[in-house]
Design a protein around this motif. Structure first.
Motif, PDB file in Angstrom:
ATOM      1  N   TRP A 131      20.593  13.258  -0.719  1.00  0.00           N
ATOM      2  CA  TRP A 131      19.178  13.128   0.622  1.00  0.00           C
ATOM      3  C   TRP A 131      18.976  14.584   0.975  1.00  0.00           C
ATOM      4  O   TRP A 131      19.384  15.740   0.940  1.00  0.00           O
ATOM      5  N   ASN A 132      17.579  14.408   1.158  1.00  0.00           N
ATOM      6  CA  ASN A 132      16.321  15.588   1.256  1.00  0.00           C
ATOM      7  C   ASN A 132      15.984  15.653   2.413  1.00  0.00           C
ATOM      8  O   ASN A 132      15.208  14.707   2.810  1.00  0.00           O
ATOM      9  N   PRO A 133      16.263  16.492   3.930  1.00  0.00           N
ATOM     10  CA  PRO A 133      15.517  16.822   4.850  1.00  0.00           C
ATOM     11  C   PRO A 133      13.856  16.684   4.600  1.00  0.00           C
ATOM     12  O   PRO A 133      12.623  15.767   5.465  1.00  0.00           O
ATOM     13  N   GLU A 134      13.507  16.906   2.881  1.00  0.00           N
ATOM     14  CA  GLU A 134      12.042  16.858   3.306  1.00  0.00           C
ATOM     15  C   GLU A 134      11.026  15.585   3.165  1.00  0.00           C
ATOM     16  O   GLU A 134      10.603  15.368   3.141  1.00  0.00           O
ATOM     17  N   PHE A 135      12.542  14.379   2.530  1.00  0.00           N
ATOM     18  CA  PHE A 135      11.652  12.888   2.453  1.00  0.00           C
ATOM     19  C   PHE A 135      11.326  12.573   3.752  1.00  0.00           C
ATOM     20  O   PHE A 135      10.256  12.292   3.800  1.00  0.00           O
ATOM     21  N   LEU A 136      11.825  13.084   4.802  1.00  0.00           N
ATOM     22  CA  LEU A 136      11.156  12.614   5.351  1.00  0.00           C
ATOM     23  C   LEU A 136       9.752  13.285   6.818  1.00  0.00           C
ATOM     24  O   LEU A 136       9.128  12.746   7.275  1.00  0.00           O
ATOM     25  N   ASN A 137       9.365  13.938   5.826  1.00  0.00           N
ATOM     26  CA  ASN A 137       7.419  14.707   5.691  1.00  0.00           C
ATOM     27  C   ASN A 137       6.937  13.403   5.372  1.00  0.00           C
ATOM     28  O   ASN A 137       5.515  13.390   5.564  1.00  0.00           O
ATOM     29  N   GLY A 138       7.393  11.994   4.786  1.00  0.00           N
ATOM     30  CA  GLY A 138       7.065  11.466   4.427  1.00  0.00           C
ATOM     31  C   GLY A 138       6.258  10.995   2.588  1.00  0.00           C
ATOM     32  O   GLY A 138       6.531  10.734   2.194  1.00  0.00           O
ATOM     33  N   GLN A 139       5.312  10.678   2.766  1.00  0.00           N
ATOM     34  CA  GLN A 139       4.508   9.145   1.422  1.00  0.00           C
ATOM     35  C   GLN A 139       4.319  10.497   0.604  1.00  0.00           C
ATOM     36  O   GLN A 139       4.243  10.584  -0.225  1.00  0.00           O
ATOM     37  N   ASN A 140       3.608  11.857   0.519  1.00  0.00           N
ATOM     38  CA  ASN A 140       3.485  12.773  -0.079  1.00  0.00           C
ATOM     39  C   ASN A 140       4.807  13.089  -0.554  1.00  0.00           C
ATOM     40  O   ASN A 140       4.707  13.200  -1.775  1.00  0.00           O
ATOM     41  N   VAL A 141       5.579  13.710   0.123  1.00  0.00           N
ATOM     42  CA  VAL A 141       6.307  14.194  -1.457  1.00  0.00           C
ATOM     43  C   VAL A 141       6.950  13.016  -1.279  1.00  0.00           C
ATOM     44  O   VAL A 141       8.033  13.443  -2.370  1.00  0.00           O
ATOM     45  N   LEU A 142       7.543  11.274  -0.383  1.00  0.00           N
ATOM     46  CA  LEU A 142       8.795  10.591  -1.613  1.00  0.00           C
ATOM     47  C   LEU A 142       7.464  10.589  -2.662  1.00  0.00           C
ATOM     48  O   LEU A 142       8.168   9.925  -3.789  1.00  0.00           O
ATOM     49  N   GLN A 143       5.934  10.159  -2.625  1.00  0.00           N
ATOM     50  CA  GLN A 143       5.726  10.279  -3.947  1.00  0.00           C
ATOM     51  C   GLN A 143       5.594  11.003  -4.940  1.00  0.00           C
ATOM     52  O   GLN A 143       6.015  11.076  -6.197  1.00  0.00           O
ATOM     53  N   ALA A 190       1.412  -1.420  -0.145  1.00  0.00           N
ATOM     54  CA  ALA A 190       0.283   0.315  -0.251  1.00  0.00           C
ATOM     55  C   ALA A 190       0.674   0.863   0.134  1.00  0.00           C
ATOM     56  O   ALA A 190       1.619   1.548   0.671  1.00  0.00           O
ATOM     57  N   ALA A 191       0.335   2.161  -0.691  1.00  0.00           N
ATOM     58  CA  ALA A 191       1.157   3.449  -0.185  1.00  0.00           C
ATOM     59  C   ALA A 191       1.151   4.272   1.103  1.00  0.00           C
ATOM     60  O   ALA A 191       0.036   5.566   0.646  1.00  0.00           O
ATOM     61  N   GLN A 192       1.766   3.811   1.911  1.00  0.00           N
ATOM     62  CA  GLN A 192       1.900   4.170   2.927  1.00  0.00           C
ATOM     63  C   GLN A 192       3.457   3.979   3.647  1.00  0.00           C
ATOM     64  O   GLN A 192       3.846   2.104   3.430  1.00  0.00           O
ATOM     65  N   SER A 193       3.846   4.374   4.755  1.00  0.00           N
ATOM     66  CA  SER A 193       4.311   4.250   6.025  1.00  0.00           C
ATOM     67  C   SER A 193       5.854   3.734   5.536  1.00  0.00           C
ATOM     68  O   SER A 193       6.407   2.700   4.850  1.00  0.00           O
ATOM     69  N   PRO A 194       6.486   4.893   4.727  1.00  0.00           N
ATOM     70  CA  PRO A 194       7.671   4.888   3.725  1.00  0.00           C
ATOM     71  C   PRO A 194       8.760   4.062   5.431  1.00  0.00           C
ATOM     72  O   PRO A 194       8.932   4.375   5.676  1.00  0.00           O
ATOM     73  N   GLN A 195       9.857   3.136   4.765  1.00  0.00           N
ATOM     74  CA  GLN A 195      10.600   2.706   5.491  1.00  0.00           C
ATOM     75  C   GLN A 195      12.213   3.350   5.319  1.00  0.00           C
ATOM     76  O   GLN A 195      12.375   3.475   4.159  1.00  0.00           O
ATOM     77  N   PHE A 196      12.908   4.358   6.330  1.00  0.00           N
ATOM     78  CA  PHE A 196      13.699   4.712   6.245  1.00  0.00           C
ATOM     79  C   PHE A 196      15.211   3.511   7.209  1.00  0.00           C
ATOM     80  O   PHE A 196      15.148   3.644   8.370  1.00  0.00           O
ATOM     81  N   PHE A 197      16.504   3.928   6.291  1.00  0.00           N
ATOM     82  CA  PHE A 197      17.672   3.029   6.998  1.00  0.00           C
ATOM     83  C   PHE A 197      18.672   3.754   7.056  1.00  0.00           C
ATOM     84  O   PHE A 197      19.116   4.472   6.364  1.00  0.00           O
ATOM     85  N   TYR A 239       9.385   2.886  -0.321  1.00  0.00           N
ATOM     86  CA  TYR A 239       8.173   3.212  -0.659  1.00  0.00           C
ATOM     87  C   TYR A 239       7.347   2.837  -1.530  1.00  0.00           C
ATOM     88  O   TYR A 239       8.171   2.017  -2.600  1.00  0.00           O
ATOM     89  N   ALA A 240       6.222   2.601  -1.583  1.00  0.00           N
ATOM     90  CA  ALA A 240       5.425   1.874  -2.642  1.00  0.00           C
ATOM     91  C   ALA A 240       4.392   3.163  -3.216  1.00  0.00           C
ATOM     92  O   ALA A 240       4.193   4.194  -2.228  1.00  0.00           O
ATOM     93  N   SER A 241       4.301   3.895  -4.318  1.00  0.00           N
ATOM     94  CA  SER A 241       3.563   4.393  -5.093  1.00  0.00           C
ATOM     95  C   SER A 241       2.165   4.402  -5.389  1.00  0.00           C
ATOM     96  O   SER A 241       2.030   3.281  -6.150  1.00  0.00           O
TER      97      SER A 241
END
Length: 1010
Positions: A702-714, A507-514, A531-533
């Motif tokens: 790397w962009n700290p904005e990615f930590l804002n989650g699913q919407n930013v990454l998609q 599902a398009a949710q819960s991105p995983q940061f390593f 993450y999934a899109s």
């Protein structure tokens, strides 16, 4: 006229025998009946009658000129059999067996009772002989209702008793999940048949639908009469199985009302602490409640009966949250952030299950029987927590299964027919318990970046909906009285199933940061995100209607009183349009054929050239919707013999050889569709502590904005699909199968039954995913690293699906049983298994990224089965209405299969090599550190008789009496070595980790039987 009929019968048998013999290369059979067959000799022309006074069931057969008779389709029960005055005998027939009963010539006087088992028939206690099947090539045993009622038990899963059969292992893992395995193959290769209907899971692992990672039971135990466990060399009637086959008969109502009500309870006050609780000094709250009822009786006496059952279980199972195993001698937990360390320690897993079963049987005539039944399973649980996963990353699971069956059995004078219609609807729905980002901490010094722990939220792939729904029809036709150089019972059958399969893989949710972890601590920035899109207009669900076909022929040929041959052949075929009609994306093909952008690529070369140089023929995986075809080669010969040395069934040599095909799970086949419809993306970040190849499309700043989650990454993917995983399946996938061979001898010595058998099982064509990426020169390894940063240009990582996992297993199976009789008041069973097993991949792991192809994996000692395993049980009637029983289980430690990394660069450039290593064990009372699993369980039951058959009972079980800690293999501590030197003892158990089975636990049960 009679001569003409006999000639026709002989010609028919000759034709069938010739057909079977001509297809000796592969064979099989279908229609997995749980009924018994009674055969033997009587006075020529005698009318042999079988009668069950408890239900009114009556069947007839006329003895042939040589006195032989056969009666098929008898539900396991106690019967009166006679062929005239003075020939009457009372016998008990067992599930899925062929029993031999020779009747004397009629006399004017009735014989005295001649056997041991006292059985109530129509309110009168009579003596009845239980006839065990001995003239069979099948390797296995029957689990009786007495064993089910008396053997100590941790869960009301009726399959738990199967591990009293040599070659079988029933496991309760550290999360309370149950599984059943035969030999050294995974549990997906098993199958269970209830009243002749397969319970196979077609989508998820586990063998039985709904049994993957579940604490639940597939069926209410109160409704099981008895069942048979066949570990290998089953007859051709068994389909979709390549290791163990379980065939069970459900209970039916009788002419009297009978029922049972029970309740079982335990909590943390009645158990010892787990290892993690001992180390922290705090015990986690836990509780277990199980209760239910069963009722059966007449609707119309001697004609129609009903039976219903209900069971519910509610668990709070303790679980230890510990870091995953990494190659580090220090305390890796101390390196984690403080908030993550707070999630380590004790937690629990909640579980709730309801099981329903209803059945009506109708003796329409003395030739016809109709059964209608339904079964329902409703289950919810929290899962995923434990070794390597924190409670915040847990998963909610809903598991539903509904089935209905209509069965019509018709018995004629010389033939028998069984027609079965069934419908099933089973699904699993899983989703994270928490929304938001997930954080995965990985061990940086290991080039494979093994996970230490996941926290925050579960992986997007934890959100899954998998289902199977559809009807099936099967018919088995049996000729009873064919003669040609002996007596033949010939079965012919077919099966058709139309099953709708669905799978949502993420599902398009819960991105995983390593995040990197090393001996200095945790990196401040993640090195990877997954993450999934969601793509506009795409549901992300793969679905198809699979059509399954099967036909078989089986000839059970009694050549004479000594030799019996079992000749069978089977053919199965499955059409899966989701696989055969799939069309590979043109965007992917264009990217593969585009110029290779990576450093070191020759001018003008394409990414496809790199794949070809690396041994990957991409055309083997490219589908245009017309070049794939369903596998038609599932021919399966099943050949066996038994030789009764003295013709008295006391000493029988038996053996067999056969092939058995299973199936590829839809969970694997659907990935091409779901990964394309719901892109799953892995992006690497070029940070100082974990640099990546900046020329790669998957390596981004790397962009700290990615930590804002699913919407930013998609949104990051708009205008391109870099990082998207691409799954491609081989165009010539086959079904997995096993070749099975056995030779043994069974003996009846007084009341004892013994068996010694050697089996050889070779399984092939197991499914595996491998990494398709290649460096520009075609290599898979470079300076010990793999080409994760060399994906398909502007697309993503290439994952290839192929056949190739294999196992090679030799087992010595020894058993001795003394069945229970009221006269003796006791029973015992002893089962020993020696296993020599090799495999080229961990059978529980279908992702295989340690080597370029599955064919590059070496064969190493299997982690699926212990080298030595012993299970012993005993039950005894004690004074004052008390009965007791004991169960002892011993097994040597299981090896760990892993990629061993110890500073050695292999000849192919790999920094790690697949290897097996076994930890030291523990003592059992005396001796050295031998045993990896030790357990003694006790049970006491006291009956309080109210009147007649009505009684109240109280039962007390003590599990793991000596509180032995059976450390879970997933908690092994690993230190393979360093500087190219391999440790002599690279694997040890984590004594603060989880355990298999339970700590010492007391369970209390009260019930009423009437």
């Amino acid at each position: 006229m009679k001569a003409s009929m006999q000639l026709k019968k002989k010609l028919l048998v000759s034709m069938i025998a010739a057909t079977v013999a001509a297809t000796v290369a592969p064979s099989a059979v279908m229609a997995q009946t749980s009924n018994a067959t009674l055969r033997g000799k009587a006075n020529p022309g005698a009318n042999v009658t079988v009668f069950n006074p408890q239900t009114g069931l009556t069947r007839h057969a006329t003895a042939n000129a040589d006195g032989s008779y056969v009666i098929n389709g008898l539900p396991p029960a106690t019967y009166r059999v006679d062929a005239g005055p003075g020939t009457e005998k009372n016998v008990t027939l067992t599930v899925a067996s062929t029993a031999t009963l020779n009747l004397p010539a009629p006399t004017s006087e009735a014989p005295a009772a001649n056997a041991a088992n006292a059985t109530t028939m129509e309110g009168v206690s009579v003596a009845a002989t239980t006839i065990e099947e001995v003239k069979t090539p099948e390797v296995g045993q029957t689990i009786s209702l007495h064993q089910i009622a008396t053997i100590p038990q941790v869960s009301r899963n009726f399959l738990e008793f199967a591990d009293t059969v040599p070659g079988m292992v029933f496991t309760v893992d550290q999360k309370g999940n149950t599984s059943l395995r035969g030999g050294a193959m995974n549990n997906s290769s098993t199958n269970v048949y209830i009243d002749g209907v397969s319970q196979k899971s077609y989508v998820k692992e586990g063998g039985i639908s709904g049994q993957n990672n579940s604490q639940g039971n597939p069926f209410p135990q109160l409704a099981i009469g008895e069942y048979k466990v066949i570990t290998s060399n089953y007859k051709a009637e068994y389909d979709q199985v390549s290791s163990a086959a379980i065939t069970a008969e459900t209970k039916s109502g009788t002419n009297e009302f009978h029922g049972e009500v029970f309740g079982t309870y335990t909590n943390d006050a009645f158990r010892n602490r787990t290892p993690i609780e001992e180390s922290t000094g705090k015990k986690t709250d836990s509780e277990s409640k199980e209760y239910g009822f069963a009722l059966g009786g007449p609707i119309i006496k001697d004609k129609m009966h009903f039976f219903v059952a209900f069971e519910q279980k509610k668990f709070d199972t303790p679980i230890s949250v510990v870091p995953g195993s990494v190659n580090y001698s220090g305390d890796v937990a101390s390196l984690l952030p403080a908030n993550v360390q707070q999630e380590l320690g004790s937690s629990n897993l909640t579980f709730d299950e309801k099981l329903y079963f209803g059945k009506i049987d109708w003796e329409l005539t003395d030739r016809d029987r109709i059964e209608i039944s339904t079964q329902v399973r409703r289950e919810t649980q929290i899962s995923g927590i434990g070794s390597g996963t924190a409670p915040s990353a847990g998963v909610n699971n809903e598991n539903h299964d509904t089935r209905g069956t209509f069965k019509w059995q018709h018995s004629a004078e010389s033939w028998y027919n069984e027609l079965i219609f069934s419908f099933e609807n089973a699904y699993i729905n899983a989703f994270p318990t928490n929304a938001g980002n997930g954080y995965n901490y990985t061990w940086q010094p290991d080039p494979n970046n093994p996970s230490i722990i996941t926290t925050g939220s579960a992986d997007p792939r934890a959100t899954q909906t998998k289902s199977q729904e559809g009807p099936s029809v099967s018919d088995t036709f049996t000729f009873n009285d064919l003669q040609w150089h002996g007596d033949h019972v010939v079965k012919l059958g077919y099966k058709f199933k139309s099953i709708e399969l669905k799978a949502a893989d993420a599902a398009a949710q819960s991105p995983q940061f390593f995040y990197d972890v090393n001996p200095t601590g945790v990196a401040s920035q993640p090195w990877q995100v997954f993450y999934a899109s969601a793509l506009p207009g795409q549901s992300g669900v793969a679905e198809t209607t699979a059509r399954q076909y099967g036909v078989f022929a089986q000839d059970d040929w009694s050549v004479n009183d000594h030799l019996t041959l079992n000749l069978g052949v089977r053919w199965d075929y499955e059409v899966n349009p989701s696989y055969t009609n799939f069309v590979t994306s043109q965007r992917v093909l264009d990217a593969i054929n585009s110029p290779n952008p990576y450093a070191g690529a020759a001018p003008g070369s394409t990414y496809g050239d790199a794949l070809a140089a690396g041994g990957v023929n991409i055309n083997d995986y490219v589908s245009d919707g017309r070049n794939r075809h369903s596998f038609k080669g599932q021919w399966q010969p099943r050949l066996g013999f038994s030789y009764d040395i003295f013709g008295d069934e006391a000493h029988v040599i038996h053996g067999g050889a056969g092939r058995a095909y299973d199936r590829n799970l839809y969970d694997y086949l659907q990935t091409e569709v779901t990964k394309q419809a719901l892109p799953q993306t892995t992006l690497r970040f070029n940070i100082p502590t974990h640099p990546c190849d900046v020329s790669s499309s998957t390596c981004v700043p790397w962009n700290p904005e990615f930590l804002n989650g699913q919407n930013v990454l998609q949104n990051f993917l708009i205008g391109g699909n870099s990082g998207q995983e691409v799954d491609m399946l081989n165009n010539k996938l086959k079904a997995p199968y096993s070749d099975q061979f056995s030779l043994g001898m069974s003996n009846t010595i007084g009341d004892w039954q013994t068996d010694a058998t050697v089996t050889r099982v070779l399984s092939k064509d197991g499914f595996a995913f491998t990494l398709g990426n290649r460096f520009p020169d075609g290599s898979f390894f470079r300076n010990g690293s793999q080409p994760w940063d060399q994906p398909i240009p502007n697309v993503g990582t290439l994952i290839l699906g192929d056949n190739g996992i294999e196992t090679r297993t030799t087992q010595v199976l020894l058993s001795a049983q003394k069945p229970y009789t009221q006269e003796s008041g006791w029973s015992t069973s002893l089962a020993y298994t020696y296993s020599h097993a090799k495999q080229n991949r961990d059978i529980n792991e279908h992702y295989s990224f340690d080597e370029p192809t599955i064919g590059d994996y070496p064969f190493i000692t299997s982690n699926a089965v212990a080298k030595h395993r012993f299970v012993g049980t005993a039950a005894l009637d004690l004074p004052w209405g008390i009965s007791g029983s004991i169960k002892l289980t011993l097994a040597t430690p299981l090896p760990k299969n892993a990629a061993a990394c110890y500073g050695q660069i292999e000849a192919n450039g790999a920094s790690c090599v697949p290897m097996a290593a076994t930890p030291s064990g523990a003592k059992f009372l005396v001796g050295g550190d031998i045993w990896g699993y030790r357990d003694i369980d006790l049970q006491l039951t006291k009956d309080f008789v109210i009147s007649g058959d009505t009684k109240i009972y109280a039962r007390f079980d003590v599990l793991n009496v000596f509180n032995w800690k059976n450390y879970a293999d997933s908690d092994y501590l690993v230190n393979w070595g360093s500087n190219g030197e391999l440790n002599s003892r690279p694997v040890a158990v984590n004594k603060k980790g989880n355990i298999t089975f339970v700590p010492r636990t007391a369970r209390f049960t009260v019930g009423l039987k009437f």
